[in-house]
Design a protein around this motif. Structure first.
Motif, PDB file in Angstrom:
ATOM      1  N   VAL A  13      13.516  -1.066  -2.818  1.00  0.00           N
ATOM      2  CA  VAL A  13      12.290  -1.065  -3.608  1.00  0.00           C
ATOM      3  C   VAL A  13      11.098  -1.037  -2.663  1.00  0.00           C
ATOM      4  CG1 VAL A  13      13.318  -2.298  -5.552  1.00  0.00           C
ATOM      5  CG2 VAL A  13      12.179  -3.593  -3.763  1.00  0.00           C
ATOM      6  N   SER A  14       9.946  -0.710  -3.212  1.00  0.00           N
ATOM      7  CA  SER A  14       8.692  -0.748  -2.478  1.00  0.00           C
ATOM      8  C   SER A  14       7.805  -1.783  -3.151  1.00  0.00           C
ATOM      9  CB  SER A  14       8.025   0.624  -2.516  1.00  0.00           C
ATOM     10  OG  SER A  14       6.775   0.592  -1.887  1.00  0.00           O
ATOM     11  N   VAL A  15       7.133  -2.619  -2.355  1.00  0.00           N
ATOM     12  CA  VAL A  15       6.300  -3.696  -2.897  1.00  0.00           C
ATOM     13  C   VAL A  15       4.879  -3.563  -2.363  1.00  0.00           C
ATOM     14  CG1 VAL A  15       5.978  -6.194  -3.026  1.00  0.00           C
ATOM     15  CG2 VAL A  15       8.294  -5.250  -2.983  1.00  0.00           C
ATOM     16  N   GLU A  16       3.910  -3.594  -3.279  1.00  0.00           N
ATOM     17  CA  GLU A  16       2.495  -3.658  -2.914  1.00  0.00           C
ATOM     18  C   GLU A  16       1.998  -5.027  -3.354  1.00  0.00           C
ATOM     19  OE1 GLU A  16       0.100  -0.025  -3.871  1.00  0.00           O
ATOM     20  OE2 GLU A  16       2.000   0.529  -4.818  1.00  0.00           O
ATOM     21  N   PRO A  17       1.857  -5.987  -2.433  1.00  0.00           N
ATOM     22  CA  PRO A  17       1.475  -7.357  -2.800  1.00  0.00           C
ATOM     23  C   PRO A  17       0.091  -7.420  -3.464  1.00  0.00           C
ATOM     24  CG  PRO A  17       2.167  -7.247  -0.502  1.00  0.00           C
ATOM     25  CD  PRO A  17       2.044  -5.847  -1.000  1.00  0.00           C
ATOM     26  N   TYR A  18       0.012  -8.159  -4.546  1.00  0.00           N
ATOM     27  CA  TYR A  18      -1.250  -8.344  -5.270  1.00  0.00           C
ATOM     28  C   TYR A  18      -2.139  -9.299  -4.484  1.00  0.00           C
ATOM     29  CZ  TYR A  18      -4.407  -9.766  -9.038  1.00  0.00           C
ATOM     30  OH  TYR A  18      -5.502 -10.048  -9.801  1.00  0.00           O
ATOM     31  N   LEU A  19      -3.383  -8.875  -4.221  1.00  0.00           N
ATOM     32  CA  LEU A  19      -4.324  -9.685  -3.448  1.00  0.00           C
ATOM     33  C   LEU A  19      -5.366 -10.372  -4.324  1.00  0.00           C
ATOM     34  CD1 LEU A  19      -4.971  -7.236  -0.462  1.00  0.00           C
ATOM     35  CD2 LEU A  19      -3.328  -9.130  -0.594  1.00  0.00           C
ATOM     36  N   GLY A  20      -5.594  -9.846  -5.521  1.00  0.00           N
ATOM     37  CA  GLY A  20      -6.587 -10.423  -6.415  1.00  0.00           C
ATOM     38  C   GLY A  20      -7.458  -9.340  -7.027  1.00  0.00           C
ATOM     39  N   ASP A  21      -8.429  -9.765  -7.834  1.00  0.00           N
ATOM     40  CA  ASP A  21      -9.353  -8.847  -8.481  1.00  0.00           C
ATOM     41  C   ASP A  21     -10.650  -8.774  -7.689  1.00  0.00           C
ATOM     42  OD1 ASP A  21      -7.669  -8.232 -10.614  1.00  0.00           O
ATOM     43  OD2 ASP A  21      -8.314  -9.992 -11.739  1.00  0.00           O
ATOM     44  N   SER A  22     -11.273  -7.610  -7.745  1.00  0.00           N
ATOM     45  CA  SER A  22     -12.580  -7.429  -7.120  1.00  0.00           C
ATOM     46  C   SER A  22     -13.484  -6.727  -8.127  1.00  0.00           C
ATOM     47  CB  SER A  22     -12.450  -6.594  -5.840  1.00  0.00           C
ATOM     48  OG  SER A  22     -12.256  -5.229  -6.163  1.00  0.00           O
ATOM     49  N   ALA A  23     -14.660  -6.385  -7.722  1.00  0.00           N
ATOM     50  CA  ALA A  23     -15.585  -5.675  -8.597  1.00  0.00           C
ATOM     51  C   ALA A  23     -15.055  -4.284  -8.958  1.00  0.00           C
ATOM     52  CB  ALA A  23     -16.948  -5.541  -7.919  1.00  0.00           C
ATOM     53  N   TYR A  24     -14.087  -3.794  -8.187  1.00  0.00           N
ATOM     54  CA  TYR A  24     -13.534  -2.460  -8.405  1.00  0.00           C
ATOM     55  C   TYR A  24     -12.144  -2.496  -9.041  1.00  0.00           C
ATOM     56  CZ  TYR A  24     -17.349  -1.465  -5.287  1.00  0.00           C
ATOM     57  OH  TYR A  24     -18.593  -1.392  -4.719  1.00  0.00           O
ATOM     58  N   GLY A  25     -11.705  -3.655  -9.480  1.00  0.00           N
ATOM     59  CA  GLY A  25     -10.391  -3.774 -10.120  1.00  0.00           C
ATOM     60  C   GLY A  25      -9.411  -4.540  -9.251  1.00  0.00           C
ATOM     61  N   LYS A  26      -8.152  -4.402  -9.592  1.00  0.00           N
ATOM     62  CA  LYS A  26      -7.097  -5.117  -8.862  1.00  0.00           C
ATOM     63  C   LYS A  26      -6.966  -4.566  -7.453  1.00  0.00           C
ATOM     64  CE  LYS A  26      -4.567  -6.291 -12.961  1.00  0.00           C
ATOM     65  NZ  LYS A  26      -3.297  -6.494 -13.591  1.00  0.00           N
ATOM     66  N   GLN A  27      -6.739  -5.481  -6.501  1.00  0.00           N
ATOM     67  CA  GLN A  27      -6.583  -5.112  -5.095  1.00  0.00           C
ATOM     68  C   GLN A  27      -5.157  -5.422  -4.647  1.00  0.00           C
ATOM     69  OE1 GLN A  27      -9.204  -3.674  -3.138  1.00  0.00           O
ATOM     70  NE2 GLN A  27      -9.915  -3.448  -5.263  1.00  0.00           N
ATOM     71  N   TYR A  28      -4.569  -4.493  -3.892  1.00  0.00           N
ATOM     72  CA  TYR A  28      -3.201  -4.646  -3.413  1.00  0.00           C
ATOM     73  C   TYR A  28      -3.167  -4.496  -1.900  1.00  0.00           C
ATOM     74  CZ  TYR A  28      -2.119  -3.925  -8.318  1.00  0.00           C
ATOM     75  OH  TYR A  28      -2.062  -4.042  -9.679  1.00  0.00           O
ATOM     76  N   GLY A  29      -2.219  -5.180  -1.284  1.00  0.00           N
ATOM     77  CA  GLY A  29      -2.016  -5.053   0.142  1.00  0.00           C
ATOM     78  C   GLY A  29      -1.279  -3.757   0.455  1.00  0.00           C
ATOM     79  N   PRO A  30      -1.098  -3.469   1.743  1.00  0.00           N
ATOM     80  CA  PRO A  30      -0.374  -2.252   2.120  1.00  0.00           C
ATOM     81  C   PRO A  30       1.060  -2.295   1.591  1.00  0.00           C
ATOM     82  CG  PRO A  30      -0.817  -3.616   4.040  1.00  0.00           C
ATOM     83  CD  PRO A  30      -1.511  -4.253   2.885  1.00  0.00           C
ATOM     84  N   PRO A  31       1.570  -1.156   1.134  1.00  0.00           N
ATOM     85  CA  PRO A  31       2.928  -1.142   0.592  1.00  0.00           C
ATOM     86  C   PRO A  31       3.979  -1.442   1.660  1.00  0.00           C
ATOM     87  CG  PRO A  31       1.974   1.072   0.563  1.00  0.00           C
ATOM     88  CD  PRO A  31       0.928   0.141   1.076  1.00  0.00           C
ATOM     89  N   VAL A  32       4.972  -2.211   1.264  1.00  0.00           N
ATOM     90  CA  VAL A  32       6.122  -2.489   2.121  1.00  0.00           C
ATOM     91  C   VAL A  32       7.275  -1.693   1.520  1.00  0.00           C
ATOM     92  CG1 VAL A  32       7.671  -4.254   3.007  1.00  0.00           C
ATOM     93  CG2 VAL A  32       5.262  -4.800   2.608  1.00  0.00           C
ATOM     94  N   ALA A  33       7.698  -0.652   2.221  1.00  0.00           N
ATOM     95  CA  ALA A  33       8.725   0.251   1.704  1.00  0.00           C
ATOM     96  C   ALA A  33      10.114  -0.179   2.159  1.00  0.00           C
ATOM     97  CB  ALA A  33       8.448   1.675   2.166  1.00  0.00           C
ATOM     98  N   ASP A  34      11.098   0.308   1.470  1.00  0.00           N
ATOM     99  CA  ASP A  34      12.507   0.150   1.849  1.00  0.00           C
ATOM    100  C   ASP A  34      12.941  -1.315   1.917  1.00  0.00           C
ATOM    101  OD1 ASP A  34      14.862   1.584   2.339  1.00  0.00           O
ATOM    102  OD2 ASP A  34      14.703   1.219   4.488  1.00  0.00           O
ATOM    103  N   VAL A  35      12.524  -2.116   0.933  1.00  0.00           N
ATOM    104  CA  VAL A  35      12.919  -3.527   0.861  1.00  0.00           C
ATOM    105  C   VAL A  35      14.304  -3.609   0.227  1.00  0.00           C
ATOM    106  CG1 VAL A  35      12.364  -5.767  -0.150  1.00  0.00           C
ATOM    107  CG2 VAL A  35      10.524  -4.269   0.641  1.00  0.00           C
ATOM    108  N   PRO A  36      15.315  -4.168   0.924  1.00  0.00           N
ATOM    109  CA  PRO A  36      16.645  -4.302   0.330  1.00  0.00           C
ATOM    110  C   PRO A  36      16.609  -5.239  -0.875  1.00  0.00           C
ATOM    111  CG  PRO A  36      16.717  -4.700   2.699  1.00  0.00           C
ATOM    112  CD  PRO A  36      15.280  -4.658   2.295  1.00  0.00           C
ATOM    113  N   ALA A  37      17.239  -4.816  -1.969  1.00  0.00           N
ATOM    114  CA  ALA A  37      17.216  -5.620  -3.191  1.00  0.00           C
ATOM    115  C   ALA A  37      18.394  -5.263  -4.075  1.00  0.00           C
ATOM    116  CB  ALA A  37      15.916  -5.380  -3.950  1.00  0.00           C
ATOM    117  N   LEU A  38      18.616  -6.094  -5.059  1.00  0.00           N
ATOM    118  CA  LEU A  38      19.576  -5.814  -6.124  1.00  0.00           C
ATOM    119  C   LEU A  38      18.740  -5.735  -7.391  1.00  0.00           C
ATOM    120  CD1 LEU A  38      22.503  -5.506  -7.047  1.00  0.00           C
ATOM    121  CD2 LEU A  38      22.559  -7.973  -7.366  1.00  0.00           C
TER     122      LEU A  38
END
Length: 106
Positions: A13-38
């Motif tokens: 899976v790929s995860v973009e961590p939620y950082l919070g809301d700003s004046a421009y909408g929701k903010q996300y951190g850099p995507p972390v790709a290729d995360v092993p998961a079930l």
């Protein structure tokens, strides 16, 4: 700490961590790709941290160190992008059960 065995984490899976809301909408951190998961894409009812009852369409089990606060965006193996509703870090110190992070997605 006893971790979930790697051979059980068959999906990526790929995860973009939620950082919070700003004046421009929701903010996300850099995507972390290729995360092993079930990943289990199943439908169920869950309660969010703010008490709402919502429908969940996916459950993700990953290593215990996964950084994925509620509100984060996940891209599942099917290519579908979803949002983390709740995150649980399961540990059992001293017991012979694996530690993991469980993410319930909408």
């Amino acid at each position: 700490m006893n971790r979930v065995p790697r051979f059980l984490l068959r999906h990526r899976v790929s995860v973009e961590p939620y950082l919070g809301d700003s004046a421009y909408g929701k903010q996300y951190g850099p995507p972390v790709a290729d995360v092993p998961a079930l990943v289990a894409e199943t439908v169920g009812q869950v309660r969010t941290p703010d008490g709402r009852e919502v429908t969940s369409t996916a459950q993700v089990i990953a290593d215990p160190g996964l950084v994925c606060p509620p509100g984060s965006r996940l891209t599942l193996p099917s290519g579908r992008t979803t949002t983390a509703l709740s995150v649980a870090h399961h540990t059992a110190p001293g017991l012979p059960v694996p530690a993991c992070t469980e993410v319930i997605c909408e």
